[in-house]
Design a protein around this motif. Structure first.
Motif, mmCIF file in Angstrom:
data_model
loop_
_atom_site.group_PDB
_atom_site.id
_atom_site.type_symbol
_atom_site.label_atom_id
_atom_site.label_comp_id
_atom_site.label_asym_id
_atom_site.label_seq_id
_atom_site.Cartn_x
_atom_site.Cartn_y
_atom_site.Cartn_z
ATOM 1 N N GLN A 129 0.802 -1.211 0.000
ATOM 2 C CA GLN A 129 0.000 0.000 0.000
ATOM 3 C C GLN A 129 0.842 1.270 0.000
ATOM 4 O O GLN A 129 0.334 2.359 -0.246
ATOM 5 N N SER A 130 2.110 1.172 0.265
ATOM 6 C CA SER A 130 2.974 2.352 0.202
ATOM 7 C C SER A 130 3.647 2.484 -1.155
ATOM 8 O O SER A 130 4.420 3.401 -1.388
ATOM 9 N N ASN A 131 3.370 1.567 -2.069
ATOM 10 C CA ASN A 131 3.944 1.590 -3.423
ATOM 11 C C ASN A 131 5.465 1.501 -3.421
ATOM 12 O O ASN A 131 6.124 1.953 -4.354
ATOM 13 N N LEU A 132 6.020 0.911 -2.396
ATOM 14 C CA LEU A 132 7.476 0.879 -2.266
ATOM 15 C C LEU A 132 8.099 -0.474 -2.582
ATOM 16 O O LEU A 132 9.299 -0.557 -2.806
ATOM 17 N N GLU A 133 7.299 -1.521 -2.608
ATOM 18 C CA GLU A 133 7.855 -2.872 -2.644
ATOM 19 C C GLU A 133 8.851 -3.069 -3.781
ATOM 20 O O GLU A 133 9.974 -3.530 -3.588
ATOM 21 N N ALA A 134 8.451 -2.725 -5.011
ATOM 22 C CA ALA A 134 9.334 -2.951 -6.165
ATOM 23 C C ALA A 134 10.542 -2.030 -6.128
ATOM 24 O O ALA A 134 11.669 -2.437 -6.418
ATOM 25 N N VAL A 135 10.314 -0.787 -5.741
ATOM 26 C CA VAL A 135 11.398 0.205 -5.719
ATOM 27 C C VAL A 135 12.475 -0.184 -4.716
ATOM 28 O O VAL A 135 13.676 -0.081 -5.002
ATOM 29 N N LEU A 136 12.054 -0.652 -3.549
ATOM 30 C CA LEU A 136 13.016 -0.932 -2.486
ATOM 31 C C LEU A 136 13.875 -2.156 -2.753
ATOM 32 O O LEU A 136 14.879 -2.361 -2.087
ATOM 33 N N LYS A 137 13.464 -2.956 -3.710
ATOM 34 C CA LYS A 137 14.330 -4.062 -4.118
ATOM 35 C C LYS A 137 15.546 -3.542 -4.874
ATOM 36 O O LYS A 137 16.599 -4.181 -4.898
ATOM 37 N N ARG A 138 15.397 -2.377 -5.496
ATOM 38 C CA ARG A 138 16.495 -1.784 -6.262
ATOM 39 C C ARG A 138 17.259 -0.735 -5.470
ATOM 40 O O ARG A 138 18.464 -0.577 -5.657
ATOM 41 N N GLU A 139 16.555 -0.007 -4.613
ATOM 42 C CA GLU A 139 17.164 1.123 -3.925
ATOM 43 C C GLU A 139 17.163 0.879 -2.419
ATOM 44 O O GLU A 139 16.150 1.030 -1.750
ATOM 45 N N ASN A 140 18.327 0.506 -1.895
ATOM 46 C CA ASN A 140 18.478 0.245 -0.471
ATOM 47 C C ASN A 140 19.943 0.414 -0.100
ATOM 48 O O ASN A 140 20.786 0.647 -0.961
ATOM 49 N N PHE A 141 20.255 0.289 1.171
ATOM 50 C CA PHE A 141 21.630 0.515 1.618
ATOM 51 C C PHE A 141 22.623 -0.423 0.933
ATOM 52 O O PHE A 141 23.773 -0.048 0.680
ATOM 53 N N SER A 142 22.203 -1.642 0.632
ATOM 54 C CA SER A 142 23.130 -2.603 0.029
ATOM 55 C C SER A 142 23.439 -2.274 -1.429
ATOM 56 O O SER A 142 24.448 -2.744 -1.970
ATOM 57 N N THR A 143 22.585 -1.510 -2.083
ATOM 58 C CA THR A 143 22.827 -1.156 -3.490
ATOM 59 C C THR A 143 23.343 0.264 -3.652
ATOM 60 O O THR A 143 23.593 0.712 -4.773
ATOM 61 N N PHE A 144 23.498 0.984 -2.536
ATOM 62 C CA PHE A 144 24.003 2.357 -2.606
ATOM 63 C C PHE A 144 25.461 2.341 -3.076
ATOM 64 O O PHE A 144 26.274 1.549 -2.600
ATOM 65 N N SER A 145 25.801 3.217 -4.023
ATOM 66 C CA SER A 145 27.163 3.248 -4.578
ATOM 67 C C SER A 145 27.697 4.679 -4.589
ATOM 68 O O SER A 145 26.968 5.633 -4.888
ATOM 69 N N TYR A 146 28.993 4.811 -4.266
ATOM 70 C CA TYR A 146 29.633 6.125 -4.268
ATOM 71 C C TYR A 146 30.220 6.487 -5.630
ATOM 72 O O TYR A 146 30.714 7.600 -5.824
ATOM 73 N N GLU A 147 30.188 5.566 -6.573
ATOM 74 C CA GLU A 147 30.841 5.806 -7.861
ATOM 75 C C GLU A 147 30.172 6.905 -8.671
ATOM 76 O O GLU A 147 30.764 7.435 -9.604
ATOM 77 N N TYR A 148 28.948 7.259 -8.303
ATOM 78 C CA TYR A 148 28.236 8.292 -9.048
ATOM 79 C C TYR A 148 28.523 9.696 -8.513
ATOM 80 O O TYR A 148 27.992 10.679 -9.022
ATOM 81 N N PHE A 149 29.359 9.784 -7.472
ATOM 82 C CA PHE A 149 29.660 11.079 -6.871
ATOM 83 C C PHE A 149 31.124 11.447 -7.134
ATOM 84 O O PHE A 149 32.019 10.608 -6.990
ATOM 85 N N ASP A 150 31.331 12.680 -7.483
ATOM 86 C CA ASP A 150 32.677 13.152 -7.847
ATOM 87 C C ASP A 150 33.606 13.132 -6.636
ATOM 88 O O ASP A 150 33.248 13.585 -5.546
#
Length: 326
Positions: A129-150
């Motif tokens: 009901q929060s519309n987060l289920e699919a998104v959170l499979k892709r975006e979470n602490f384990s998938t966070f990457s620093y390579e996109y930051f200068d």
């Protein structure tokens, strides 16, 4: 946090349906055994007959009747087990089978507490009901990457590279999630489009949902639409009324893209009401916005901006648009 009434009823309907399935499946197994091993039906009838006889004896003052009944039932059950085994059936084949043996598919344990399976059902419902289920499979602490930051140039506003700064931001967000029960708190992410605000809020949301907290995620536009329907549409459905209360009561409310909605006196007043009510009830909120703090004051009045800035940890994000580097 307690579920809304409609959410609670939805979960309990599932338990009731499961109980009916359990009974139907047991009846089918019993019917199968009675047809294949008629002697077992006779044993079950004998148990019922002995129970009635011994109950009458007990009422008539025979104190040994209960002990005799236990011995007789034990003997009959042993005969039943042997007959089942002789035909290749397990001893508990005719007994009720539960999806969750701990609560026997009631949702509650013997101590009157919600079972772990109820909590899992609650989280699944809140995810959906929060519309987060699919998104959170892709975006979470384990998938966070620093390579996109200068990491090559110093950002003047923070005196270090954006990559190094984001390592600190990541730690702040991780601490917020890990210490949520002890400290709670509120966050305001600021920064122009594509700096990682939404990704970071999703990381926190995933962590809290996985630890059985109620989280609701709404864009600013959707938030004010709920408030508008609740305020002005007197024919609004019960689910919308539940959503309104859930916004005020959930463990964590995430308001995404504040400032992109059509702003007016109604939205300003409702934003203050929402923020203030959640602060008074010690409920946590995360707001992300493209607006600077000065623009926040201009768009939502000093009263709104002051309430947010004084009660939220402000985390500004810097750097280039991450989406251009993907």
């Amino acid at each position: 946090m307690a579920l809304s009434n409609s959410q609670y009823q939805e979960i309990m309907r599932d338990y009731q349906a499961q109980q009916l399935r359990n009974k139907h499946e047991q009846d089918e197994r019993v019917k199968e055994i009675y047809e294949r091993i008629p002697a077992i039906k006779e044993l079950d009838q004998a148990v019922s007959t002995r129970a009635v006889i011994r109950a009458k004896e007990l009422l008539n003052g025979d104190k040994q009747a209960l002990e005799r009944l236990r011995e007789e039932i034990g003997d009959l059950r042993e005969q039943k087990t042997l007959l089942l085994a002789s035909r290749g059936y397990p001893a508990d084949y005719m007994e009720m089978k539960y999806r969750c043996p701990d609560c026997r598919d009631t949702g509650y344990t013997g101590e009157g507490r919600k079972c772990h399976c109820f909590r899992r059902a609650q989280i699944r419902l809140l995810y959906a009901q929060s519309n987060l289920e699919a998104v959170l499979k892709r975006e979470n602490f384990s998938t966070f990457s620093y390579e996109y930051f200068d990491d090559s140039q110093i950002e003047p506003a923070i005196g270090t590279t954006v990559a190094k700064y984001m390592r600190q931001v990541y730690r702040w967000c991780k601490d917020f999630a890990e210490q949520f029960d002890e400290k709670g708190g509120n966050l305001l992410f600021t920064g122009t489009t594509g700096r990682g605000k939404t990704f970071l809020t999703n990381c926190i949301a995933r962590e809290l949902m996985d630890s059985y907290h109620s989280v609701i995620y709404l864009s600013a536009h959707d938030l004010f639409e709920v408030f508008s329907k609740y305020r002005f549409d007197h024919q609004t459905e019960e689910e919308m009324k539940d959503m309104y209360q859930f916004i005020l009561d959930c463990d964590l409310l995430i308001i995404d893209d504040l400032g992109t909605e059509l702003n007016n006196s109604f939205t300003s007043s409702q934003l203050f009401f929402c923020v203030n009510q959640r602060l008074l009830s010690n409920r946590s909120t995360i707001i992300s916005t493209n607006l600077s703090l000065d623009r926040l004051r201009d768009e939502y009045t000093d009263r709104v901006a002051s309430r947010i800035i004084s009660s939220y940890t402000v985390i500004p994000l810097y750097g280039a648009d991450i989406r251009l580097r993907l």
